[in-house]
Every structure is written in structure tokens, then in C-alpha cells.
Design an enzyme around this catalytic site. Structure first.
Site, PDB file in Angstrom:
ATOM      1  N   ARG A 184       3.901  -7.874   4.483  1.00 53.74           N
ATOM      2  CA  ARG A 184       3.314  -8.951   5.291  1.00 53.74           C
ATOM      3  C   ARG A 184       1.986  -9.442   4.721  1.00 53.74           C
ATOM      4  O   ARG A 184       1.598 -10.583   4.955  1.00 53.74           O
ATOM      5  CB  ARG A 184       3.103  -8.465   6.723  1.00 53.74           C
ATOM      6  CG  ARG A 184       4.384  -8.175   7.480  1.00 53.74           C
ATOM      7  CD  ARG A 184       4.082  -7.707   8.895  1.00 53.74           C
ATOM      8  NE  ARG A 184       3.282  -6.491   8.906  1.00 53.74           N
ATOM      9  CZ  ARG A 184       2.701  -5.978   9.978  1.00 53.74           C
ATOM     10  NH1 ARG A 184       2.814  -6.593  11.147  1.00 53.74           N
ATOM     11  NH2 ARG A 184       2.009  -4.853   9.904  1.00 53.74           N
ATOM     12  N   SER A 197       0.841  -1.197   0.000  1.00 57.51           N
ATOM     13  CA  SER A 197       0.000   0.000   0.000  1.00 57.51           C
ATOM     14  C   SER A 197       0.878   1.248   0.000  1.00 57.51           C
ATOM     15  O   SER A 197       2.109   1.166   0.057  1.00 57.51           O
ATOM     16  CB  SER A 197      -0.909   0.019   1.241  1.00 57.51           C
ATOM     17  OG  SER A 197      -0.131   0.076   2.429  1.00 57.51           O
ATOM     18  N   TYR A 255      10.263   8.780  15.526  1.00 55.04           N
ATOM     19  CA  TYR A 255      10.128   8.687  14.072  1.00 55.04           C
ATOM     20  C   TYR A 255      11.155   9.597  13.394  1.00 55.04           C
ATOM     21  O   TYR A 255      11.851   9.186  12.463  1.00 55.04           O
ATOM     22  CB  TYR A 255       8.711   9.071  13.637  1.00 55.04           C
ATOM     23  CG  TYR A 255       8.462   8.875  12.160  1.00 55.04           C
ATOM     24  CD1 TYR A 255       8.283   7.596  11.643  1.00 55.04           C
ATOM     25  CD2 TYR A 255       8.410   9.964  11.295  1.00 55.04           C
ATOM     26  CE1 TYR A 255       8.060   7.406  10.280  1.00 55.04           C
ATOM     27  CE2 TYR A 255       8.184   9.783   9.942  1.00 55.04           C
ATOM     28  CZ  TYR A 255       8.017   8.503   9.437  1.00 55.04           C
ATOM     29  OH  TYR A 255       7.805   8.316   8.089  1.00 55.04           O
ATOM     30  N   ASP A 306       7.880 -10.440   7.254  1.00 61.09           N
ATOM     31  CA  ASP A 306       7.813  -9.446   8.319  1.00 61.09           C
ATOM     32  C   ASP A 306       9.247  -9.017   8.611  1.00 61.09           C
ATOM     33  O   ASP A 306      10.035  -9.789   9.161  1.00 61.09           O
ATOM     34  CB  ASP A 306       7.164 -10.052   9.564  1.00 61.09           C
ATOM     35  CG  ASP A 306       7.027  -9.054  10.711  1.00 61.09           C
ATOM     36  OD1 ASP A 306       7.638  -7.966  10.645  1.00 61.09           O
ATOM     37  OD2 ASP A 306       6.326  -9.370  11.690  1.00 61.09           O
ATOM     38  N   THR A 351      -1.646   9.002   1.728  1.00 62.27           N
ATOM     39  CA  THR A 351      -1.601   7.540   1.638  1.00 62.27           C
ATOM     40  C   THR A 351      -2.417   7.023   2.819  1.00 62.27           C
ATOM     41  O   THR A 351      -3.065   7.799   3.521  1.00 62.27           O
ATOM     42  CB  THR A 351      -0.157   6.994   1.738  1.00 62.27           C
ATOM     43  OG1 THR A 351       0.342   7.241   3.053  1.00 62.27           O
ATOM     44  CG2 THR A 351       0.765   7.650   0.704  1.00 62.27           C
ATOM     45  N   ASN A 361      11.197   0.802   1.733  1.00 61.51           N
ATOM     46  CA  ASN A 361      10.069   1.683   2.012  1.00 61.51           C
ATOM     47  C   ASN A 361       9.277   1.267   3.249  1.00 61.51           C
ATOM     48  O   ASN A 361       8.587   2.097   3.851  1.00 61.51           O
ATOM     49  CB  ASN A 361       9.126   1.709   0.798  1.00 61.51           C
ATOM     50  CG  ASN A 361       7.780   2.315   1.132  1.00 61.51           C
ATOM     51  OD1 ASN A 361       7.642   3.534   1.240  1.00 61.51           O
ATOM     52  ND2 ASN A 361       6.771   1.461   1.330  1.00 61.51           N
TER      53      ASN A 361
END
Length: 254
Positions: free
Chosen positions: A34, A12, A149, A60, A184, A87
């Protein structure tokens, strides 16, 4: 250079968009994520629309088994991979003290350990062949004080800069693509509905535009790609403004 590209997190978001745009250039794909069902759906779409070969590899990347499987695929001499797109990733709440430490460890493993391991596996094979391209998806958050992050993405940018300097003379470029807020399902997977991020509309980017800019900069051998002028300006401002002010500004969104 091999016309096969391996994309992680391909089920995705930006990963699927990277796969679509690479397929449009005629590249065969190895799709990693996954969710096998989502990968098979994307594989059928790309084969139908672009007549390319798509291999589905379910893994994974926060587990040793998953990492080993993808690293082994990148090292296969009989089926060389010419482009690697690291990614796969996910976000966490900015309130570090409230987060599950095990989730924080998975977050670190996916963004740092997996990127390092897969880059290492691809790099060895690419250097033997004398060419290749590695794209590590980072974030504008890498340039801001923005929780763990921002910290993991800062590592990705620093690592990519060093690797590009070191290996580009031997035919392998490494580019950190640093998008800002992009339309997204990334934020939906954090439990946020549309409009809950608290980000002005003008700061949102289109996934197709982000990937086009990233692929273009990677083809030019750039170490860092920041899609869109508005985010280039933001990164420049972040270097000049006081850290406390930048940290407050970076609290917008999730």
C-alpha cells in the site's frame, strides 16, 4: 521459468528481504504494497545494487480493486511472473473478544482470500508455461492454538501442502514458509516497542536467515519450510504435548 518475481507486502519486513534476496539472484521484481513511497525507495535500492528491473504496484489486498489489479498482473502472458511470494499480512491482539470484528474480517481477507486469489491467478499462468514457484508466508503459529492469526496461518499451510502435492508434477511448486518470532517491524506495527513481546531472546530469528531458508526449501520443492532447528523442535513438541498446555505456551508474545 520466468526470472520475474512478484512479492506482496514488499514495503518492509520479510517482504522487503524476499525482494532483496531474489534481486541478488538476478530476478526482476514486481513490488506490491500500500505504501508507494516505501516501494519506490526499495525499487531504487534494488536497481542500484543489483541492476534489476523493478515495477511498483500499489494495492490494498483487502479490497476487491487491489486484488483484481494484482491478479491481472500475474495473468499477463506478455510479462510472465515465475515466482510469487504471498507475504502481505498483519497481526492482531490474541484477545479475540476485544478485537474489532471489522479488523478481524480484514485479517481473514488478507491472509486467506488474498492468498487464494493470487495463487489461483499465478497458478493458471504458470501451468500454461509448465513451471513456476509460489511461496506463501505462513507462521509457526499455524501449528499452535494461537488466536485467529494461528487459524489463518493453519489454512495457509494446509492449502500449500495440498497445492504442492497436486501441481508439483506439472512443474509448479507451492511452499508454506513458517517462521517463528523474527526481527522485523511486524510487532512494532501492532503497537509494541522492543522488548514488550515477552519472548526469550533465543527464540528470535534474523529475517535474512528466514528468507534464505524459505527460498532454499522452495527451490527443493518442499511443501512446508520451518526455518531454524529450534522452531522445528517446537513444532514437533506441539504435536505431542496436550492441547491445553500448548495453548498456554502459545500465549507468549504478540
Amino acid at each position: 521459468m520466468s526470472r520475474t518475481a512478484l512479492v506482496t507486502g514488499a514495503s518492509s519486513g520479510l517482504g522487503a528481504e524476499f525482494a532483496r534476496q531474489l534481486a541478488a539472484t538476478g530476478a526482476d521484481l514486481v513490488l506490491v504494497a500500500r505504501d508507494r513511497g516505501a516501494l519506490e525507495t526499495l525499487s531504487a535500492e534494488l536497481g542500484r545494487d543489483h541492476a534489476v528491473s523493478c515495477e511498483v504496484l500499489t494495492a490494498d489486498l483487502t479490497t476487491r480493486e487491489g486484488l483484481d489489479a494484482v491478479a491481472a498482473r500475474l495473468r499477463e502472458p506478455e510479462r510472465p511472473v515465475g515466482v510469487l511470494v504471498n507475504n502481505a499480512g498483519f497481526g492482531l491482539d490474541l484477545r479475540f473478544e476485544r478485537n474489532d470484528p471489522l479488523q478481524e474480517e480484514r485479517h481473514l481477507d488478507l491472509h486467506v482470500r488474498a492468498t487464494m486469489r493470487l495463487t489461483h491467478a499465478a497458478l493458471g499462468a504458470m501451468l500454461l508455461r509448465g513451471g513456476g514457484r509460489i511461496i506463501n508466508v505462513a507462521s509457526v503459529a499455524a501449528f499452535l492454538p494461537r488466536g485467529t492469526y494461528g487459524a489463518v496461518k493453519a489454512w495457509v499451510v494446509s492449502f500449500s501442502r495440498w497445492a504442492n502435492i497436486t501441481y508439483s508434477s506439472r512443474g509448479v511448486s507451492v511452499t508454506a514458509v513458517c517462521p517463528g518470532f523474527t526481527h522485523t517491524d511486524f510487532h512494532a506495527r501492532m503497537g509494541l516497542a522492543a522488548g514488550e513481546e515477552g519472548v526469550p531472546p533465543f527464540l528470535w530469528l534474523d529475517a535474512g536467515d528466514v528468507v534464505r531458508a524459505g527460498l532454499r526449501d522452495a527451490a527443493r520443492g518442499r511443501a512446508v519450510s520451518v526455518p531454524s532447528l529450534r522452531y522445528k523442535a517446537l513444532v514437533t513438541a506441539a504435536r505431542l504435548l496436550p492441547s491445553r498446555l500448548v495453548a498456554r505456551l502459545a500465549e507468549a508474545g504478540r
